[in-house]
Design an enzyme around this catalytic site. Sequence first.
Site, mmCIF file in Angstrom:
data_model
loop_
_atom_site.group_PDB
_atom_site.id
_atom_site.type_symbol
_atom_site.label_atom_id
_atom_site.label_comp_id
_atom_site.label_asym_id
_atom_site.label_seq_id
_atom_site.Cartn_x
_atom_site.Cartn_y
_atom_site.Cartn_z
ATOM 1 N N HIS A 288 38.261 -23.883 57.129
ATOM 2 C CA HIS A 288 37.625 -23.866 55.799
ATOM 3 C C HIS A 288 37.293 -25.301 55.400
ATOM 4 O O HIS A 288 38.040 -26.227 55.703
ATOM 5 C CB HIS A 288 38.573 -23.254 54.757
ATOM 6 C CG HIS A 288 37.882 -22.832 53.510
ATOM 7 N ND1 HIS A 288 37.586 -23.724 52.501
ATOM 8 C CD2 HIS A 288 37.378 -21.642 53.124
ATOM 9 C CE1 HIS A 288 36.956 -23.070 51.528
ATOM 10 N NE2 HIS A 288 36.814 -21.806 51.884
ATOM 11 N N ASP B 118 38.130 -14.437 55.129
ATOM 12 C CA ASP B 118 37.411 -13.430 55.927
ATOM 13 C C ASP B 118 38.217 -12.876 57.080
ATOM 14 O O ASP B 118 37.770 -11.935 57.745
ATOM 15 C CB ASP B 118 36.114 -14.061 56.469
ATOM 16 C CG ASP B 118 35.155 -14.377 55.343
ATOM 17 O OD1 ASP B 118 34.689 -15.526 55.246
ATOM 18 O OD2 ASP B 118 34.907 -13.469 54.526
#
Length: 436
Positions: A309, A366
């Site tokens: 991320h 996700d």
Amino acid sequence: MKTQSQDFAELKVDGKVIRLPIVVGTEGERALDITGLRRQSGLVTLDPGFANTASCTSQITYVDGEHGILRYRGIPIEELVKKAMFVDVAYLLVHGQLPNASERRSFSEQLNLSSLLHEDMRHFFDHMPQGAHPMHILSTMINAMTAFYPNVDIKSMADNIDESCARAISIVRTMAAFAYKKSIGEPVVYPRHDLSYCANFLNMMFDSPVKPYRIEPEAVRMLNLLFIIHADHEQNCSTSTVRVVGSAQVNLYATISAGISALSGPLHGGANQAVMEMLRTIQADGDVMKFIRMAKDKDNPFRLMGFGHRVYKTYDPRAEIVRRECDAFLSKLHYRDPLLDVAREVEAAALKDEYFIERHLYPNVDFYTGIIYRAMGIPENMFTVMFALARLPGWVAHWREMIGDDTKLVRPRQIYTGCPLCGMDTDLSVNRTLVI
Ligand code: SDX
């Protein structure tokens, strides 16, 4: 919103000392205010992907990537998923506080009244190609809302933000369900006035004239939770897209359409669908470590989808919540998914591998969500649509905040590295024959 600065940084350029203010955010984040840099020094900054650049100030969401913190208007998401519904969180993001009873009633009523799609728009689906990805259908349809709904000038939309917000959040939910029904060749199911936001969506997705859908309370609870954790995430790629497009004084629907296009990319919201494709490939191959090695291999384009991320350098708090809910949810639905075992194996292998540890690569939002959507019966090509539905309140809130501020048109600079001044090496004027 302007920030005050008490502190300055000094930059020495060509023998000249330049003082730049340091601004400090609510949680102590510090930024160099470079609005005066070019005027004082002729310099601009270069920061591909804006990894080190704050594009704006905002009061909506706070993310602390080092400590895995996510708060909407100061409230931690861990608290919101326990005590609030998605509709409450949508109101919170847009208005800055949770709704009281009468505000909640009126917002719910607006969501209900705004849930019907213009009948002429419904026929758009008849002319969409069968295999069109629902994200592209959604982006197209939302843009078309500008033509079908009145008062889309930004002042009317900002002045009637509840109506604009309710229409964006509610009609798009109907569009998403209609897109799914179109893709499976079934008749659309209209929204119902007696169902909550999430229950209505599941009913529109799965009810059928020949097989009534029994609304599973546990699925409604879980959908609320998933929508809440996806509702906003400060200046991510799609929200920044909404702010860039909106800064040109573009109406809410057209900016959301741009946001949906950005979100559809596999490095952003499209990752939840890519994770499932990856887990299935690993399951078929059987060798988890082979894929861990591939993800580390610079010469191999393969990346561990759902990992890493730009901001979180620790476990994404949203992934933490979903990971914890997975087992309980699947067992309540008497559903077993072998891909969950594969996901846990991949996570365990990556989290003890130096490459991932050194780069602070952890599961992001996700990584596990697709497992839950699958258990709900949501088809994989709708996973990113689910992300978009959930992110709508965040986009509306940022659009409203940006329109409300003295926002400047977004127009970054660049460093030109092309060829220096040169002449044309062929004189087109001499050999130009008349070409019709
Ligand atoms: C979302 O920004 C948001 O807030 C987004 C989001 C939201 O709510 O809106 O949180 C939603 O988009 C989550 C991210 C979903 N995307 C994926 O899961 C795709 C896989 N992840 C990566 O592609 C990547 O981690 C990004 C794009 C998410 C972030 O990448 P960055 O910040 O640009 O970091 P980078 O590409 O510079 O990587 C740094 C290093 C590199 O190695 P080195 O060159 O230093 O040797 O980490 C490596 C990268 O190769 N790396 C990975 C990796 N992610 C980063 N290596 C293997 N697998 C990965 N997934």
